[in-house]
Design an enzyme around this catalytic site. Structure first.
Site, PDB file in Angstrom:
ATOM      1  CE  LYS A  14       6.034  49.247  61.091  1.00 59.13           C
ATOM      2  NZ  LYS A  14       5.009  47.682  60.793  1.00 59.13           N
ATOM      3  CE  LYS A  23       4.275  51.855  58.281  1.00 59.05           C
ATOM      4  NZ  LYS A  23       2.324  51.637  58.399  1.00 59.05           N
TER       5      LYS A  23
HETATM    6  N1  LIG Z   1       0.167  42.266  55.676  1.00 57.57           N
HETATM    7  C1  LIG Z   1       0.800  43.579  55.139  1.00 57.57           C
HETATM    8  O1  LIG Z   1      -0.818  44.073  55.664  1.00 57.57           O
HETATM    9  C2  LIG Z   1       1.672  44.786  55.138  1.00 57.57           C
HETATM   10  C3  LIG Z   1       1.508  45.937  54.723  1.00 57.57           C
HETATM   11  C4  LIG Z   1       2.571  46.326  54.668  1.00 57.57           C
HETATM   12  C5  LIG Z   1       4.201  45.587  55.529  1.00 57.57           C
HETATM   13  N2  LIG Z   1       4.074  44.741  55.868  1.00 57.57           N
HETATM   14  C6  LIG Z   1       5.247  44.181  56.379  1.00 57.57           C
HETATM   15  O2  LIG Z   1       5.855  42.714  55.532  1.00 57.57           O
HETATM   16  C7  LIG Z   1       6.216  42.097  56.470  1.00 57.57           C
HETATM   17  C8  LIG Z   1       5.203  41.116  56.340  1.00 57.57           C
HETATM   18  O3  LIG Z   1       4.404  40.922  56.629  1.00 57.57           O
HETATM   19  P1  LIG Z   1       3.393  39.456  56.674  1.00 57.57           P
HETATM   20  O4  LIG Z   1       1.687  39.800  56.635  1.00 57.57           O
HETATM   21  O5  LIG Z   1       3.363  38.757  55.847  1.00 57.57           O
HETATM   22  O6  LIG Z   1       3.811  38.789  58.000  1.00 57.57           O
HETATM   23  P2  LIG Z   1       2.971  36.896  58.471  1.00 57.57           P
HETATM   24  O7  LIG Z   1       2.429  36.359  58.162  1.00 57.57           O
HETATM   25  O8  LIG Z   1       3.054  37.097  59.582  1.00 57.57           O
HETATM   26  O9  LIG Z   1       4.617  36.500  57.871  1.00 57.57           O
HETATM   27  C9  LIG Z   1       5.934  36.655  58.323  1.00 57.57           C
HETATM   28  C10 LIG Z   1       6.812  35.721  57.988  1.00 57.57           C
HETATM   29  O10 LIG Z   1       8.015  35.244  58.222  1.00 57.57           O
HETATM   30  C11 LIG Z   1       8.331  33.935  59.073  1.00 57.57           C
HETATM   31  N3  LIG Z   1       9.778  34.843  59.564  1.00 57.57           N
HETATM   32  C12 LIG Z   1       9.474  35.559  61.043  1.00 57.57           C
HETATM   33  N4  LIG Z   1      10.742  35.366  61.683  1.00 57.57           N
HETATM   34  C13 LIG Z   1      11.588  34.279  60.895  1.00 57.57           C
HETATM   35  C14 LIG Z   1      12.967  34.405  60.282  1.00 57.57           C
HETATM   36  N5  LIG Z   1      13.735  34.723  61.703  1.00 57.57           N
HETATM   37  N6  LIG Z   1      13.003  33.502  59.761  1.00 57.57           N
HETATM   38  C15 LIG Z   1      12.196  33.105  58.263  1.00 57.57           C
HETATM   39  N7  LIG Z   1      11.308  33.318  58.482  1.00 57.57           N
HETATM   40  C16 LIG Z   1      10.863  34.354  59.735  1.00 57.57           C
HETATM   41  C17 LIG Z   1       7.246  34.127  59.724  1.00 57.57           C
HETATM   42  O11 LIG Z   1       7.082  32.649  60.341  1.00 57.57           O
HETATM   43  P3  LIG Z   1       5.958  32.646  61.713  1.00 57.57           P
HETATM   44  O12 LIG Z   1       4.521  32.765  60.936  1.00 57.57           O
HETATM   45  O13 LIG Z   1       6.494  31.229  62.269  1.00 57.57           O
HETATM   46  O14 LIG Z   1       6.343  33.817  62.966  1.00 57.57           O
HETATM   47  C18 LIG Z   1       5.876  34.554  58.994  1.00 57.57           C
HETATM   48  O15 LIG Z   1       6.029  32.781  58.543  1.00 57.57           O
HETATM   49  C19 LIG Z   1       6.390  42.560  57.832  1.00 57.57           C
HETATM   50  O16 LIG Z   1       7.499  43.758  58.236  1.00 57.57           O
HETATM   51  C20 LIG Z   1       5.200  43.470  57.815  1.00 57.57           C
HETATM   52  O17 LIG Z   1       5.399  44.106  58.830  1.00 57.57           O
HETATM   53  C21 LIG Z   1       2.728  44.223  55.979  1.00 57.57           C
END
Ligand SMILES: NC(=O)c1ccc[n+]([C@@H]2O[C@H](COP(=O)([O-])OP(=O)(O)OC[C@H]3O[C@@H](n4cnc5c(N)ncnc54)[C@H](OP(=O)(O)O)[C@@H]3O)[C@@H](O)[C@H]2O)c1
Length: 353
Positions: free
Chosen positions: A132, A230
């Site tokens: 977001k 949001k």
């Molecule tokens: N999960 C949900 O249900 C959901 C729903 C709607 C929206 N979202 C959004 O979708 C996005 C991803 O969510 P997620 O649940 O997949 O999060 P996540 O599991 O924390 O995954 C994010 C990934 O991005 C990596 N990362 C962080 N900074 C980076 C950089 N500078 N370069 C490359 N990789 C980087 C992180 O690495 P590290 O682990 O090493 O930090 C992690 O592997 C977020 O913005 C979240 O708000 C998620």
């Protein structure tokens, strides 16, 4: 029905971030190729950049199963990649068609996600994201950066895979939206429900964390700043308001006490954290996030747990309410798929023109 062999287009993807959401997309790509082929395309991941795991690039397609199988703590070096990721370099050298951005956002700067989106758009890719921050904080700039034949889409940024933005963009295009009101945060939903059952705020938050609903740092859920981003997206994307997050009056649920909950329950009302956007008669748009004790006849009163809902008020149809998951790995990966389907259909339209 499977598309004719000749009609199946291959899109090369660069995955930026290899966490919950992008792994769920990778799993779909591995396990369900027919789902994509029936839509007229195949997805091939040619690059991944991740903070902890490093990077890997292969113009002929990465072995996703091997990437997914890497135990925690190991890096893409184990499968011929690098333990480091200069994300900008990976994006530029990937030569992908679509960048899939699912990393992290700082709620004040939108980084690092905003830079990822900029780099990918500047490299001439379509960009889809579930993040977001870039849209709430830099939406107009990033949209302007996308060249005319490239899409910048972000269905998953507000309601996970529940198709609110696409519904309004495509199906409700002929209506004017005068107000938007929603329950947009699963953690605050859960916490308020536990408080109705007699728990204290701290207890409820601990339980939400134990169940994996709430982040280790739940402050953005509790103080309303997650919903503020949001609501900014909804104001700007659905109502062309040009708001910044600091223009959204925001109060979180921390101020709600057990006695507030008991008093509301006496009248069968229930507290929800409500995000709201409203167009005034003079055309100005105001937006807010605040806890509200909803009446029994409010369409949002039954929205609970990880389910979210948004009600849009339209000039020709009256109120239209959409409800569905507001989070979840596969659910959010579905939002990425929905955006890729939009890219595919727009590319087909362009090639016909
Ligand atoms: N999960 C949900 O249900 C959901 C729903 C709607 C929206 N979202 C959004 O979708 C996005 C991803 O969510 P997620 O649940 O997949 O999060 P996540 O599991 O924390 O995954 C994010 C990934 O991005 C990596 N990362 C962080 N900074 C980076 C950089 N500078 N370069 C490359 N990789 C980087 C992180 O690495 P590290 O682990 O090493 O930090 C992690 O592997 C977020 O913005 C979240 O708000 C998620």
């Amino acid at each position: 029905v499977l598309a004719e062999e000749d009609d199946v287009k291959t899109y090369d993807l660069v995955l930026i971030g290899f966490g919950v959401v992008n792994r769920a997309l990778a799993r779909l790509i591995i396990e369900e190729p027919d789902r994509f082929r029936s839509l007229g395309f195949e997805l091939r991941v040619t690059a991944i950049a991740d903070l902890a795991m490093g990077s890997t690039i292969s113009p002929t397609g990465i072995d996703l199963a091997a990437a997914m199988a890497l135990p925690r703590g190991l890096t893409f070096e184990e499968i011929g990649g690098s333990s480091a990721a200069r994300t900008e370099d990976v994006i530029r050298s990937a030569k992908a068609d679509i960048a899939v951005e699912a990393t992290f956002t700082n709620g004040v700067t939108g980084e690092p996600a905003a830079s990822h989106v900029r780099w990918a758009l500047d490299a001439g890719m379509h960009v889809v994201t579930t993040n977001k921050g870039p849209i709430a904080l830099h939406g107009a700039e990033l949209r302007a950066r996308a060249s005319a034949d490239r899409c910048f889409l972000f269905e998953g940024s507000v309601l996970s895979g529940t198709p609110l933005l696409g519904l309004v963009r495509d199906t409700l295009a002929g209506t004017q939206i005068t107000a938007v009101r929603g329950v947009l945060n699963g953690t605050s939903n859960f916490v308020l429900e536990r408080m109705e059952a007699g728990e204290r705020l701290e207890q409820s938050v601990a339980e939400a964390q134990a169940r994996g609903y709430a982040e280790a740092d739940p402050s953005a859920d509790l103080n309303g700043s997650d919903v503020r981003l949001k609501v900014t997206i909804l104001a700007n994307e659905l109502m062309n308001a040009g708001l910044t997050p600091d223009q959204v009056t925001t109060t979180g649920i921390e101020s709600i006490s057990a006695s507030d909950i008991i008093a509301a329950a006496r009248d069968r009302r229930r507290w929800k954290l409500i995000g709201e956007v409203h167009r005034e008669v003079d055309g100005t748009v105001t937006a807010s996030v605040q806890p509200v004790a909803l009446d029994t006849d409010d369409p949002l009163i039954g929205i609970s747990g990880a389910t979210n809902a948004v009600s849009v008020t339209t000039d020709l149809l009256g109120p239209v309410t959409i409800t569905g998951p507001g989070a979840g790995a596969t659910e959010t990966a579905f939002a990425l798929l929905a955006d890729i389907i939009t890219i595919h259909s727009q590319s087909k339209d362009l090639s016909r023109a």
